[in-house]
Design a protein around this motif. Structure first.
Motif, short mmCIF file in Angstrom:
data_model
loop_
_atom_site.label_atom_id
_atom_site.label_comp_id
_atom_site.label_asym_id
_atom_site.label_seq_id
_atom_site.Cartn_x
_atom_site.Cartn_y
_atom_site.Cartn_z
N THR A 49 0.82 -1.23 0.00
CA THR A 49 0.00 0.00 0.00
C THR A 49 0.85 1.27 0.00
OG1 THR A 49 -0.34 0.14 2.41
CG2 THR A 49 -1.95 -1.15 1.13
N ILE A 50 1.97 1.22 -0.70
CA ILE A 50 2.82 2.40 -0.83
C ILE A 50 2.27 3.28 -1.95
CG2 ILE A 50 5.11 3.25 -1.45
CD1 ILE A 50 6.21 0.68 -0.12
N GLY A 51 2.09 2.71 -3.14
CA GLY A 51 1.47 3.41 -4.25
C GLY A 51 2.17 4.68 -4.67
N TYR A 52 3.35 4.58 -5.26
CA TYR A 52 4.08 5.76 -5.70
C TYR A 52 3.38 6.50 -6.83
CZ TYR A 52 8.04 4.20 -2.92
OH TYR A 52 8.85 3.83 -1.88
N GLY A 53 2.63 5.80 -7.66
CA GLY A 53 1.92 6.45 -8.75
C GLY A 53 2.68 6.49 -10.06
N ASP A 54 3.85 5.85 -10.12
CA ASP A 54 4.59 5.84 -11.38
C ASP A 54 3.99 4.83 -12.37
OD1 ASP A 54 5.37 3.86 -9.63
OD2 ASP A 54 7.47 3.88 -10.22
#
Length: 193
Positions: free
Chosen positions: A146-151
């Protein structure tokens, strides 16, 4: 260097650990032996019948997906059913989480195979397991954690649903399975006092 030397060693060690884990389970062992011999037969037939490499890759992918799903289930089941917490249970707990990440990778790769272009931000926009594999492995673990960097973004509805499932699996594992192990450890430790 990591992709050439370390990654293959981890992959082989993971497969061998999975084999050892399920070897004493008769039904699962029979399924594994069936999958293994199916893979061998397909490779032999492919060389005789000139089956294209893409079909072989997808078949190998399907067999590995099945294998890791079975191994993940068995790891979680054994951790859940353990009576007391020891080093093996702790390693099993860690291995189960890593295996969930691998199952998440197979889910993402299946989505990309079914609907090419389901994820934006992949280094290779061409559909192939080798090219997109590293990116989707990374996406799976980032989502599981659930880090979800968005790259890398899930852009199709199926990819979004897969990302939600992977995130939920990670949270359920951490909240439920880890909590059960901690509870068993506390209960066992209090009996020793």
């Amino acid at each position: 260097m990591f992709d050439v030397f370390v990654n293959p060693v981890f992959f082989i060690a993971n497969i061998l650990a999975g084999i050892l884990l399920i070897w004493n389970k008769k039904k699962i062992k029979n399924l594994f032996v069936f999958l293994f011999f199916t893979l061998i037969v397909v490779y032999i037939l492919s060389s005789l019948l000139a089956i294209d490499e893409k079909s072989l890759t997808y078949l190998r992918f399907g067999i590995l997906f099945s294998f890791y799903s079975i191994v993940t289930y068995e790891i979680i089941r054994q951790v859940w059913q353990s009576k007391k917490v020891n080093r093996g249970v702790i390693f099993g707990l860690m291995s189960g989480y890593i295996s969930l990440g691998l199952v998440g990778f197979f889910i993402c790769m299946s989505v990309e195979i079914l609907e090419p272009g389901s994820f934006s931000g992949l280094v290779s926009q061409k559909l192939n397991i080798e090219g997109n594999g590293d990116d989707l492995m990374y996406f799976s673990f980032i989502t599981l954690l659930t880090i979800g960097y968005g790259d890398i973004l899930p852009v199709s509805q199926l990819a979004r649903n897969a990302a939600v499932v992977i995130g939920l699996l990670g949270q359920f594992y951490l909240v439920i399975v880890t909590a059960v192990v901690v509870e068993k450890y506390i209960r066992h430790s209090s009996r020793l006092d």
